[in-house]
Design a protein around this motif. Structure first.
Motif, PDB file in Angstrom:
ATOM      1  N   ASN A   1       0.843  -1.186   0.000  1.00 60.87           N
ATOM      2  CA  ASN A   1       0.000   0.000   0.000  1.00 60.87           C
ATOM      3  C   ASN A   1       0.885   1.245   0.000  1.00 60.87           C
ATOM      4  O   ASN A   1       1.734   1.396   0.872  1.00 60.87           O
ATOM      5  CB  ASN A   1      -0.896  -0.024   1.246  1.00 60.87           C
ATOM      6  CG  ASN A   1      -1.746   1.219   1.352  1.00 60.87           C
ATOM      7  OD1 ASN A   1      -1.252   2.272   1.725  1.00 60.87           O
ATOM      8  ND2 ASN A   1      -3.022   1.080   1.026  1.00 60.87           N
ATOM      9  N   PRO A   2       0.719   2.158  -0.970  1.00 60.58           N
ATOM     10  CA  PRO A   2       1.624   3.311  -1.070  1.00 60.58           C
ATOM     11  C   PRO A   2       1.694   4.158   0.194  1.00 60.58           C
ATOM     12  O   PRO A   2       2.783   4.548   0.613  1.00 60.58           O
ATOM     13  CB  PRO A   2       1.039   4.108  -2.245  1.00 60.58           C
ATOM     14  CG  PRO A   2       0.343   3.087  -3.076  1.00 60.58           C
ATOM     15  CD  PRO A   2      -0.231   2.104  -2.103  1.00 60.58           C
ATOM     16  N   ASP A   3       0.558   4.441   0.805  1.00 64.55           N
ATOM     17  CA  ASP A   3       0.585   5.271   2.011  1.00 64.55           C
ATOM     18  C   ASP A   3       1.334   4.580   3.132  1.00 64.55           C
ATOM     19  O   ASP A   3       2.098   5.212   3.877  1.00 64.55           O
ATOM     20  CB  ASP A   3      -0.845   5.600   2.456  1.00 64.55           C
ATOM     21  CG  ASP A   3      -1.542   6.551   1.492  1.00 64.55           C
ATOM     22  OD1 ASP A   3      -0.822   7.294   0.788  1.00 64.55           O
ATOM     23  OD2 ASP A   3      -2.786   6.540   1.434  1.00 64.55           O
ATOM     24  N   GLU A   4       1.114   3.277   3.243  1.00 66.94           N
ATOM     25  CA  GLU A   4       1.808   2.537   4.292  1.00 66.94           C
ATOM     26  C   GLU A   4       3.295   2.443   3.997  1.00 66.94           C
ATOM     27  O   GLU A   4       4.134   2.538   4.907  1.00 66.94           O
ATOM     28  CB  GLU A   4       1.205   1.135   4.430  1.00 66.94           C
ATOM     29  CG  GLU A   4       1.713   0.364   5.632  1.00 66.94           C
ATOM     30  CD  GLU A   4       0.925  -0.907   5.855  1.00 66.94           C
ATOM     31  OE1 GLU A   4       1.445  -1.984   5.473  1.00 66.94           O
ATOM     32  OE2 GLU A   4      -0.185  -0.833   6.391  1.00 66.94           O
ATOM     33  N   SER A   5       3.656   2.285   2.740  1.00 64.28           N
ATOM     34  CA  SER A   5       5.068   2.240   2.359  1.00 64.28           C
ATOM     35  C   SER A   5       5.777   3.522   2.763  1.00 64.28           C
ATOM     36  O   SER A   5       6.881   3.502   3.317  1.00 64.28           O
ATOM     37  CB  SER A   5       5.209   2.042   0.843  1.00 64.28           C
ATOM     38  OG  SER A   5       4.771   0.766   0.446  1.00 64.28           O
ATOM     39  N   LYS A   6       5.147   4.639   2.495  1.00 65.76           N
ATOM     40  CA  LYS A   6       5.744   5.929   2.848  1.00 65.76           C
ATOM     41  C   LYS A   6       5.893   6.071   4.360  1.00 65.76           C
ATOM     42  O   LYS A   6       6.924   6.533   4.858  1.00 65.76           O
ATOM     43  CB  LYS A   6       4.887   7.068   2.288  1.00 65.76           C
ATOM     44  CG  LYS A   6       4.927   7.185   0.780  1.00 65.76           C
ATOM     45  CD  LYS A   6       3.844   8.102   0.249  1.00 65.76           C
ATOM     46  CE  LYS A   6       3.968   9.513   0.779  1.00 65.76           C
ATOM     47  NZ  LYS A   6       2.957  10.424   0.174  1.00 65.76           N
ATOM     48  N   ALA A   7       4.870   5.648   5.100  1.00 64.55           N
ATOM     49  CA  ALA A   7       4.925   5.785   6.557  1.00 64.55           C
ATOM     50  C   ALA A   7       6.008   4.901   7.158  1.00 64.55           C
ATOM     51  O   ALA A   7       6.750   5.324   8.058  1.00 64.55           O
ATOM     52  CB  ALA A   7       3.560   5.446   7.151  1.00 64.55           C
ATOM     53  N   VAL A   8       6.108   3.677   6.662  1.00 67.77           N
ATOM     54  CA  VAL A   8       7.136   2.756   7.164  1.00 67.77           C
ATOM     55  C   VAL A   8       8.523   3.304   6.858  1.00 67.77           C
ATOM     56  O   VAL A   8       9.425   3.289   7.710  1.00 67.77           O
ATOM     57  CB  VAL A   8       6.958   1.359   6.543  1.00 67.77           C
ATOM     58  CG1 VAL A   8       8.174   0.473   6.813  1.00 67.77           C
ATOM     59  CG2 VAL A   8       5.703   0.691   7.081  1.00 67.77           C
TER      60      VAL A   8
END
Length: 415
Positions: A316-323
């Motif tokens: 998931n792009p948003d989760e990738s950025k947050a991680v």
């Protein structure tokens, strides 16, 4: 710049012409090294140095290791002599007692390396010698001190004051361009057409540091894109069918690839000076440039997640950025420094973590390293020195409010 480089090269290479010799000295290389350190004659010393350097490059790895072990042991310091001369200096501090201490504290192998460097083209040969040493240090801890001696000398010889910044463009000599292709370590250059797309358009730049005694060997180079706004994808930045940005419309300089070229110069830092010099030169050339950023990989993100059992569904792009934001701000390695080597480099130079982008590198390499996530490090030129000082003192990661908010939303909470 080219004229200055040629002048400096002449100064360095004029040092000593290779003396005429009847033939190469074929004695064991260890014996030659011992003679060179004890040699008082300049001409005989040059001949010995040339024989040692040429002989070393023809040795097998096993015999190179024997030579390194000889330097590490037979040419090491004498601890008792160091203690005695230090005691003498402490009792009677004087020029002579201090000189005696310095002489005892410096291993003979440092003088050997200096004498080897007196012959033409020796510096490059010594860099290659250290590259061999670094391969072998991994399996022989006794060689670590010898490597420190190389590093000590190289730090002086490759001081910023000796380095020459040269632009690399499509008109540069072919042998230099071939080396740019070979040494590119971030985003592989697949063909001459690919190289042309990175050098020829008016919105593209490339700069390299050279040393006058190694005029045909780039030490480190940076590739730069001139853009409108901050890019969020390396594939878009390097697309074959992209439209070049007119120079007078560019407001951002993007450092999208920095490659060290010489394995034998590992741990000798050039990147800090390179980025600051290039930013300064571009700023003077193009007054419209207001923003200086990188578009950088996050090479150890996936490895860190796996090592900490923190892997999650980061497709998931948003989760990738947050991680990724959490990792860049909170994952620590040796001495409390950021775990990620690219982060250590740019933060140590005074940059800040500015923005994180998902699906920014969809190549196989990008997916394997970080699921395609990349990061912009921002170089705010008036604040670089202040940021560097703060990071060196506190190890605190400077980041934008956006990146901090992303990190706080991460599903991964491991430090």
């Amino acid at each position: 710049m080219t004229l200055l480089a040629d002048l400096l090269s002449t100064v360095f290479e004029r040092r000593y012409r290779q003396p005429a010799r009847k033939g190469q000295d074929n004695r064991p290389i260890e014996e030659l090294a011992c003679d060179l350190v004890g040699s008082a004659g300049e001409t005989s010393g040059l001949a010995l140095a040339a024989d040692i350097l040429s002989g070393f490059e023809n040795l097998s790895d096993d015999k190179k290791l024997v030579f390194f072990q000889y330097l590490a042991t037979a040419m090491n310091i004498d601890p008792e002599s160091v203690r005695n001369t230090l005691d003498d200096y402490e009792r009677n501090p004087s020029k002579s007692s201090y000189r005696a201490f310095l002489t005892a504290a410096e291993p003979r192998r440092q003088e050997l390396i200096r004498r080897l460097n007196r012959v033409p083209r020796a510096t490059g040969a010594l860099v290659r010698m250290r590259a061999d040493l670094l391969r072998m240090v991994k399996t022989d801890s006794e060689l670590a001190a010898l490597d420190l001696d190389f590093r000590h000398l190289f730090a002086s010889w490759f001081n910023r004051g000796f380095l020459v910044l040269r632009p690399i463009n499509w008109e540069s000599p072919a042998h230099i361009l071939e080396k740019i292709i070979a040494y590119e370590s971030v985003h592989a250059i697949d063909s001459w057409d690919d190289l042309r797309r990175r050098l020829q358009p008016t919105d593209r730049r490339c700069f390299a540091f050279f040393h006058p005694s190694m005029p045909d060997e780039p030490l480190i180079f940076v590739e730069v894109a001139l853009t409108k706004g901050i890019p969020s994808s390396i594939q878009t930045l390097l697309a074959e069918d992209r439209t070049a940005t007119p120079e007078d419309e560019a407001d951002t300089a993007v450092f999208y690839s920095i490659s060290n070229c010489q394995a034998g110069l590992a741990s000798i830092s050039f990147g800090n000076s390179l980025i600051k010099q290039v930013a300064s030169d571009l700023s003077a050339e193009l007054s419209g440039l207001k923003t200086f950023v990188t578009l950088s990989p996050i090479p150890t993100l996936t490895r860190w997640l796996q090592a900490n059992d923190a892997a999650s569904d980061i497709n998931n792009p948003d989760e990738s950025k947050a991680v990724a934001a959490h990792y860049l701000l909170n994952a620590k390695g040796h001495a409390g420094l950021p775990y990620d080597p690219v982060a250590r480099f740019h933060l140590g130079n005074g940059a800040i973590v500015h923005a994180v982008h998902a699906d920014a590198d969809v190549s196989n390499k990008g997916r394997e390293q970080s699921n395609g996530t990349m990061v912009n490090y921002l170089y705010d030129l008036p604040k670089v020195a202040q940021n560097h000082e703060k990071f060196a003192t506190t190890k605190e990661v400077a980041a934008s409010a956006e990146v901090r908010a992303l990190a706080n939303s991460s599903p991964v909470s491991q430090p």
